[in-house]
Write a protein that holds these residues in place. Sequence first.
Motif, PDB file in Angstrom:
ATOM      1  N   LYS A   6      11.396   3.613  -4.027  1.00 30.71           N
ATOM      2  CA  LYS A   6      11.470   3.596  -5.487  1.00 30.71           C
ATOM      3  C   LYS A   6      10.520   2.548  -6.060  1.00 30.71           C
ATOM      4  O   LYS A   6       9.823   2.794  -7.061  1.00 30.71           O
ATOM      5  CB  LYS A   6      12.907   3.301  -5.930  1.00 30.71           C
ATOM      6  CG  LYS A   6      13.120   3.383  -7.429  1.00 30.71           C
ATOM      7  CD  LYS A   6      14.595   3.169  -7.779  1.00 30.71           C
ATOM      8  CE  LYS A   6      14.817   3.260  -9.285  1.00 30.71           C
ATOM      9  NZ  LYS A   6      16.258   3.063  -9.628  1.00 30.71           N
ATOM     10  N   ASP A   7      10.446   1.370  -5.433  1.00 32.06           N
ATOM     11  CA  ASP A   7       9.503   0.333  -5.865  1.00 32.06           C
ATOM     12  C   ASP A   7       8.058   0.809  -5.725  1.00 32.06           C
ATOM     13  O   ASP A   7       7.223   0.567  -6.596  1.00 32.06           O
ATOM     14  CB  ASP A   7       9.686  -0.943  -5.025  1.00 32.06           C
ATOM     15  CG  ASP A   7      11.021  -1.628  -5.245  1.00 32.06           C
ATOM     16  OD1 ASP A   7      11.664  -1.351  -6.269  1.00 32.06           O
ATOM     17  OD2 ASP A   7      11.411  -2.429  -4.376  1.00 32.06           O
ATOM     18  N   LEU A   8       7.775   1.473  -4.606  1.00 32.90           N
ATOM     19  CA  LEU A   8       6.417   1.960  -4.362  1.00 32.90           C
ATOM     20  C   LEU A   8       6.009   2.975  -5.426  1.00 32.90           C
ATOM     21  O   LEU A   8       4.881   2.931  -5.944  1.00 32.90           O
ATOM     22  CB  LEU A   8       6.338   2.602  -2.969  1.00 32.90           C
ATOM     23  CG  LEU A   8       5.009   3.288  -2.614  1.00 32.90           C
ATOM     24  CD1 LEU A   8       3.845   2.297  -2.646  1.00 32.90           C
ATOM     25  CD2 LEU A   8       5.110   3.947  -1.235  1.00 32.90           C
ATOM     26  N   ILE A   9       6.911   3.863  -5.781  1.00 29.61           N
ATOM     27  CA  ILE A   9       6.610   4.861  -6.815  1.00 29.61           C
ATOM     28  C   ILE A   9       6.319   4.179  -8.150  1.00 29.61           C
ATOM     29  O   ILE A   9       5.371   4.543  -8.859  1.00 29.61           O
ATOM     30  CB  ILE A   9       7.773   5.866  -6.945  1.00 29.61           C
ATOM     31  CG1 ILE A   9       7.874   6.708  -5.665  1.00 29.61           C
ATOM     32  CG2 ILE A   9       7.578   6.770  -8.163  1.00 29.61           C
ATOM     33  CD1 ILE A   9       9.118   7.579  -5.596  1.00 29.61           C
ATOM     34  N   ALA A  10       7.115   3.171  -8.485  1.00 33.73           N
ATOM     35  CA  ALA A  10       6.901   2.451  -9.745  1.00 33.73           C
ATOM     36  C   ALA A  10       5.544   1.760  -9.760  1.00 33.73           C
ATOM     37  O   ALA A  10       4.814   1.803 -10.765  1.00 33.73           O
ATOM     38  CB  ALA A  10       8.025   1.438  -9.959  1.00 33.73           C
ATOM     39  N   LEU A  11       5.175   1.129  -8.650  1.00 32.17           N
ATOM     40  CA  LEU A  11       3.872   0.462  -8.559  1.00 32.17           C
ATOM     41  C   LEU A  11       2.730   1.472  -8.654  1.00 32.17           C
ATOM     42  O   LEU A  11       1.714   1.228  -9.314  1.00 32.17           O
ATOM     43  CB  LEU A  11       3.766  -0.314  -7.251  1.00 32.17           C
ATOM     44  CG  LEU A  11       4.612  -1.583  -7.122  1.00 32.17           C
ATOM     45  CD1 LEU A  11       4.578  -2.102  -5.689  1.00 32.17           C
ATOM     46  CD2 LEU A  11       4.104  -2.657  -8.085  1.00 32.17           C
ATOM     47  N   ALA A  12       2.911   2.613  -7.985  1.00 36.45           N
ATOM     48  CA  ALA A  12       1.863   3.638  -7.999  1.00 36.45           C
ATOM     49  C   ALA A  12       1.685   4.237  -9.395  1.00 36.45           C
ATOM     50  O   ALA A  12       0.558   4.556  -9.801  1.00 36.45           O
ATOM     51  CB  ALA A  12       2.203   4.733  -6.990  1.00 36.45           C
TER      52      ALA A  12
END
Length: 336
Positions: A153-159
């Motif tokens: 979920k964090d990775l998606i937000a950063l992307a």
Amino acid sequence: MIVQSGRIRNHQYTPAIGALTLCLAVAAGPALAQAPDASRFPAKPVRLIVPFPPSGSNDILGRHIAQKLSERWPHQTVVDNRPGADGMIGTELVTRAPADGHTLVIVSTTYSMNPAIHKMPFDPVKALVPIAQIAAGGNLIATHPTFPAKTVKDLIALAKARPGHIRYATSGIGGFNHFGGELFNTMAGVKLAHIPYKGGGPAMIDVMSGQVEVLFSTLIQALPHLRTGKLKGLGIGAAKRFPAMPELPTITESGLPGYECAVWWGILGPAGIPAPIVTRINGEINAILGEPEMARRLGAEAADPVIGPPEAFAKLIMREMTKWARIAKQAGIKAD
């Protein structure tokens, strides 16, 4: 009547007509052949083609199975590595072998991805018959330990905040990990930039050194580095957690519901192998997979044994061919 194996040059697989054909290749071809005495099989050494180099997952699992078959049968099962062209060179050799069960090939998920991006040197539906699935395991999303994302979920937000700026490394264009990355992009609605390498080792090295932010890999290859803390796992693309590393969530649990990208392995043979011999080989492999020792071996390689009939394996291959053809089209994946 025997479904004939064939060498069809420049064959392009079509998912819409493939499903029925594959099921017929499994059921009709062997079933209508003359019924030999399967108890006398094998009548000579069995050659198991590994269409990839030594030390890869196909080779490791293939050698485990070959050793066990050699212990159970009156003749040896010999591993023969024939790498090249994303596994197509070695696999094509098997399509031209006699349909008597003495020449087999161990394939993996790549087999179902190749038709989406290559002009095949053989018909992947008609020329080979599924005999037995061996195992399955999820892919992995991992990062350098200092990368700020702790979950998918964090990775998606950063992307989403930095479209196109976060990069992911894989073992190469058109491989299992590339497809897994593009499936992630499609489902998450993001654009991680693909950085292909010539092998999973170089890709992992650059992620562990911080040169690239994200790694898409097989769990089997990255497991030692997860255990030493050189890589931080965000999730695995399986339906359930890996028992040997229960703290690592699935990608669905970590923030992308419904994501599943499993690497699987199984045995095929030339189409037309008589049904009793298909049944004999399938039964022997299933018995091997049911042994506690084999379960431990597969677990050490981050894989779960899969016991089932040839028809179940055929349906898996068909589903996978359809799925990866769709992802290749959506993401514009083309062979290097």
